[in-house]
Design an enzyme around this catalytic site. Structure first.
Site, PDB file in Angstrom:
ATOM      1  CB  ALA A 106     -48.798 -54.646  33.193  1.00  0.00           C
ATOM      2  NE  ARG A 144     -54.741 -40.727  30.459  1.00  0.00           N
ATOM      3  CZ  ARG A 144     -54.684 -40.644  28.995  1.00  0.00           C
ATOM      4  NH1 ARG A 144     -55.483 -39.618  28.365  1.00  0.00           N
ATOM      5  NH2 ARG A 144     -53.907 -41.331  28.274  1.00  0.00           N
ATOM      6  CB  THR A 163     -44.603 -51.088  25.040  1.00  0.00           C
ATOM      7  OG1 THR A 163     -43.410 -50.175  24.303  1.00  0.00           O
ATOM      8  CG2 THR A 163     -45.859 -50.185  25.228  1.00  0.00           C
ATOM      9  CE1 TYR A 181     -93.294 -66.824  40.942  1.00  0.00           C
ATOM     10  CE2 TYR A 181     -94.548 -67.960  42.587  1.00  0.00           C
ATOM     11  CZ  TYR A 181     -93.587 -67.793  41.915  1.00  0.00           C
ATOM     12  OH  TYR A 181     -92.485 -68.541  41.974  1.00  0.00           O
ATOM     13  CB  ALA A 207    -106.837 -60.266  37.358  1.00  0.00           C
ATOM     14  CG  ASN A 248     -93.386 -71.409  44.042  1.00  0.00           C
ATOM     15  OD1 ASN A 248     -94.009 -70.668  44.882  1.00  0.00           O
ATOM     16  ND2 ASN A 248     -92.443 -71.433  43.563  1.00  0.00           N
ATOM     17  CB  SER A 257    -110.090 -62.857  39.716  1.00  0.00           C
ATOM     18  OG  SER A 257    -110.340 -62.617  38.298  1.00  0.00           O
TER      19      SER A 257
HETATM   20  C1  UD1 Z   1     -47.542 -46.804  22.784  1.00  0.00           C
HETATM   21  C2  UD1 Z   1     -46.467 -46.781  21.614  1.00  0.00           C
HETATM   22  C3  UD1 Z   1     -46.808 -45.828  20.735  1.00  0.00           C
HETATM   23  C4  UD1 Z   1     -47.950 -45.998  20.173  1.00  0.00           C
HETATM   24  C5  UD1 Z   1     -49.187 -46.098  21.284  1.00  0.00           C
HETATM   25  C6  UD1 Z   1     -50.529 -46.363  20.662  1.00  0.00           C
HETATM   26  C7  UD1 Z   1     -44.496 -47.464  22.836  1.00  0.00           C
HETATM   27  C8  UD1 Z   1     -43.070 -47.239  23.327  1.00  0.00           C
HETATM   28  N1  UD1 Z   1     -45.315 -46.246  22.362  1.00  0.00           N
HETATM   29  O1  UD1 Z   1     -47.401 -45.545  23.368  1.00  0.00           O
HETATM   30  O2  UD1 Z   1     -46.039 -45.597  19.679  1.00  0.00           O
HETATM   31  O3  UD1 Z   1     -48.516 -45.114  19.355  1.00  0.00           O
HETATM   32  O4  UD1 Z   1     -49.015 -47.058  22.164  1.00  0.00           O
HETATM   33  O5  UD1 Z   1     -51.474 -46.355  21.753  1.00  0.00           O
HETATM   34  O6  UD1 Z   1     -44.642 -48.598  22.495  1.00  0.00           O
HETATM   35  N2  UD1 Z   1     -47.904 -51.624  29.256  1.00  0.00           N
HETATM   36  C9  UD1 Z   1     -47.542 -52.636  30.125  1.00  0.00           C
HETATM   37  N3  UD1 Z   1     -46.460 -52.453  30.686  1.00  0.00           N
HETATM   38  C10 UD1 Z   1     -45.617 -51.443  30.713  1.00  0.00           C
HETATM   39  C11 UD1 Z   1     -45.975 -50.215  29.696  1.00  0.00           C
HETATM   40  C12 UD1 Z   1     -47.043 -50.410  29.206  1.00  0.00           C
HETATM   41  O7  UD1 Z   1     -48.526 -53.664  30.232  1.00  0.00           O
HETATM   42  O8  UD1 Z   1     -44.516 -51.366  31.299  1.00  0.00           O
HETATM   43  C13 UD1 Z   1     -49.258 -51.600  28.477  1.00  0.00           C
HETATM   44  C14 UD1 Z   1     -50.323 -50.596  28.875  1.00  0.00           C
HETATM   45  O9  UD1 Z   1     -51.068 -51.010  30.065  1.00  0.00           O
HETATM   46  C15 UD1 Z   1     -51.122 -50.133  27.829  1.00  0.00           C
HETATM   47  C16 UD1 Z   1     -50.162 -50.687  26.632  1.00  0.00           C
HETATM   48  O10 UD1 Z   1     -48.903 -51.435  27.268  1.00  0.00           O
HETATM   49  O11 UD1 Z   1     -52.062 -50.998  27.709  1.00  0.00           O
HETATM   50  C17 UD1 Z   1     -49.400 -49.411  25.844  1.00  0.00           C
HETATM   51  O12 UD1 Z   1     -48.851 -48.404  26.934  1.00  0.00           O
HETATM   52  P1  UD1 Z   1     -48.755 -47.104  26.921  1.00  0.00           P
HETATM   53  O13 UD1 Z   1     -47.876 -46.451  28.064  1.00  0.00           O
HETATM   54  O14 UD1 Z   1     -50.250 -46.393  26.883  1.00  0.00           O
HETATM   55  O15 UD1 Z   1     -48.073 -46.873  25.551  1.00  0.00           O
HETATM   56  P2  UD1 Z   1     -48.275 -45.289  24.761  1.00  0.00           P
HETATM   57  O16 UD1 Z   1     -47.451 -44.447  25.786  1.00  0.00           O
HETATM   58  O17 UD1 Z   1     -49.503 -44.696  24.332  1.00  0.00           O
END
Ligand code: UD1
Ligand code: CA
Length: 461
Positions: free
Chosen positions: A10, A15, A81, A368, A382, A388, A407
């Site tokens: 999501a 970046r 997450t 061709y 050549a 076609n 040719s």
């Molecule tokens: C997370 C872990 C961290 C780990 C790291 C590895 C947690 C709290 N932390 O941190 O321990 O070392 O990944 O890369 O889990 N995402 C969603 N919805 C959300 C939040 C995130 O879909 O609400 C997805 C993001 O798109 C991404 C992934 O989950 O693909 C990880 O989220 P991100 O915020 O990058 O986690 P980190 O802070 O890096």
């Protein structure tokens, strides 16, 4: 036990500085998230819950699977997450093995995940996760262990103490546990932490406090758990992955001139002693038979290359088949439906589409050939063109065995050139030619004496 997968996808990926959702950026010719989906299929997972947010519609429309049900779940706000995983609570089956994966961690191996699942099945009440040791753990969640070396929790970088920041065992994020436990745990999460997010990582301590054990396994290769946040990381991971694909081919007897300049964006099957020179791009499904040589800068897509055939520099071959002992290029273009029978030769600036070039036949320069059927031992001179297309419809040209097409001739389709016919250079063929005939349509050469070349007008002063 059934396996269900939750794939977190999501996040915005700001970046990346790109309008394309992060998980749809491509690695090795396939979107990051599709890599993850494909790997899950190989594990036998039947159901996957993909948490989408930014660019949700586009992600939904792009990802496909033929063996697994893809259930897209919209996470409106990205609150962490743990919140993301909770979105799947209503759809996730009870009492199944659940794998949590990330749409931006594309290269996790089948073997690593199947080991994770295997360990989990012996650890029904606990959690099995993937951790690894990094020289520079900055940014990652750190694995906290007790005196008995048991994992007891994960602390995020922003919440860690000075002492905890020194830990270099990190959380990759990938984990596996029982779905009934997972649903219960994510319901208990709160966001009392430095980032105000619902951390999935907090379920580790919950499992432990309930007496479940937490097992951490390490991946065989670090690149498997590497996530993509920037285009630079994407490019680096691409090279690492290409190198490993090249290594695998070399281990199976394929001569790759420079593995650092190898690009496989699909699937390749090679027999022994195939040579692949630098800067080739391989897409779709490509099969290369024993002893074939692929020159530098060749583009191959969905094609079959026969034994001992040589594809010379800068040729482009797509949806075509080249059989044994052929020579193609340099600078040849074989388009969809081109078939070269054994020992056929196609030279520079020859374009072939939807045509068969028979055994031992040659088109060595600038031609061709489209919608045509060319027999064996035909020589196409050549500059020959099969006309076609009349502006509305396409028609077929048939050239029978042993014909010689002089040719710069045009063969206006539909037309058949019989066996052993000779078409004189510069001829425009508009009617069928019977076997063995000489066909000539150009006007007699005239010589005009005293011809004056035009001269430039004088400029007005
Ligand atoms: C997370 C872990 C961290 C780990 C790291 C590895 C947690 C709290 N932390 O941190 O321990 O070392 O990944 O890369 O889990 N995402 C969603 N919805 C959300 C939040 C995130 O879909 O609400 C997805 C993001 O798109 C991404 C992934 O989950 O693909 C990880 O989220 P991100 O915020 O990058 O986690 P980190 O802070 O890096
Ligand atoms: Ca975060």
């Amino acid at each position: 036990m059934n396996i269900e997968v939750i794939i977190l996808a999501a996040g915005k990926g700001s970046r990346m500085k790109s309008d394309l959702p992060k998980v749809l950026h491509e690695l090795s010719g396939k979107s990051l998230a599709q890599h993850v989906v494909d790997t899950c299929q190989t594990l036998g997972a039947k159901n996957s819950h993909i948490i989408v947010g930014h660019g949700a519609e586009q992600v939904k429309q792009t990802l496909t699977s033929n063996k697994m049900n893809l259930n897209f779940i919209h996470q409106k706000e990205q609150l962490g997450t743990g919140h993301a995983v909770k979105m799947a609570n209503d759809d996730l089956a009870d009492d199944c093995t659940t794998l949590i994966l990330y749409g931006d961690v594309p290269l996790i191996h089948h073997d690593t995940l199947s080991q994770l699942v295997e360990f989990q099945q012996e650890n029904r009440n606990g959690i099995t996760m993937i951790s690894c040791l990094l020289e520079n753990p900055t940014g990652y969640g750190r694995i906290i262990r007790n005196k008995n070396n048991e994992v007891i929790g994960i602390v995020e970088q922003k919440d860690a103490t000075e002492e905890q920041l020194k830990i270099n065992e990190i959380n990759t994020g990938i984990l596996c546990c029982n779905s009934t436990n997972l649903k219960k745990w994510v319901n208990q999460l709160n966001n009392n932490n430095a980032q105000g997010e619902y951390y999935l990582t907090d379920i580790i301590a919950m499992a432990k406090s309930e007496g479940g054990s937490v097992i951490a396994v390490q991946p065989e290769n670090l690149y498997e758990v590497e996530g993509i946040n920037t285009l630079s990381q994407l490019a680096k991971l691409e090279r690492i992955w290409q190198l490993s694909l090249a290594e695998e081919l070399m281990a199976n007897g394929v001569i790759i001139k420079d593995p650092a300049r190898f690009d496989l964006r699909g699937y390749i099957t090679c027999e022994n002693d195939v040579v692949i020179d630098i800067n080739c791009i391989i897409e779709g499904t490509v099969i290369i038979k024993r002893g074939a040589k692929i020159g530098p800068n060749v583009f191959l897509k969905n094609c079959k290359i026969g034994e001992n055939t040589e594809i010379k520099a800068n040729s482009v071959i797509e949806d075509a088949e080249v059989k044994n002992d052929c020579k193609v290029g340099p600078f040849a273009r074989l388009r969809p439906g081109a078939i070269l029978e054994d020992e056929a030769q196609v030279g520079n600036f020859v374009e072939i589409k939807k045509s068969i070039l028979g055994k031992g036949s040659k088109a060595s320069h600038l031609a061709y050939l489209g919608d045509s059927e060319i027999g064996s031992n035909v020589n196409v001179g050549a500059g020959v063109i099969t006309c076609n297309y009349d502006g509305a419809n396409k028609y077929k040209t048939i050239i029978e065995d042993g014909a010689f097409i002089g040719s710069d001739s045009q063969l206006v389709a539909p037309v058949t050139i019989g066996k052993n016919v000779t078409v004189a250079a510069g001829t425009t063929v508009t009617k069928d030619v019977a076997d063995g005939m000489l066909c000539i349509s150009r006007s007699k050469q005239k010589e005009i004496a005293g011809w004056k070349r035009p001269v430039k007008n004088k400029k007005a002063e």
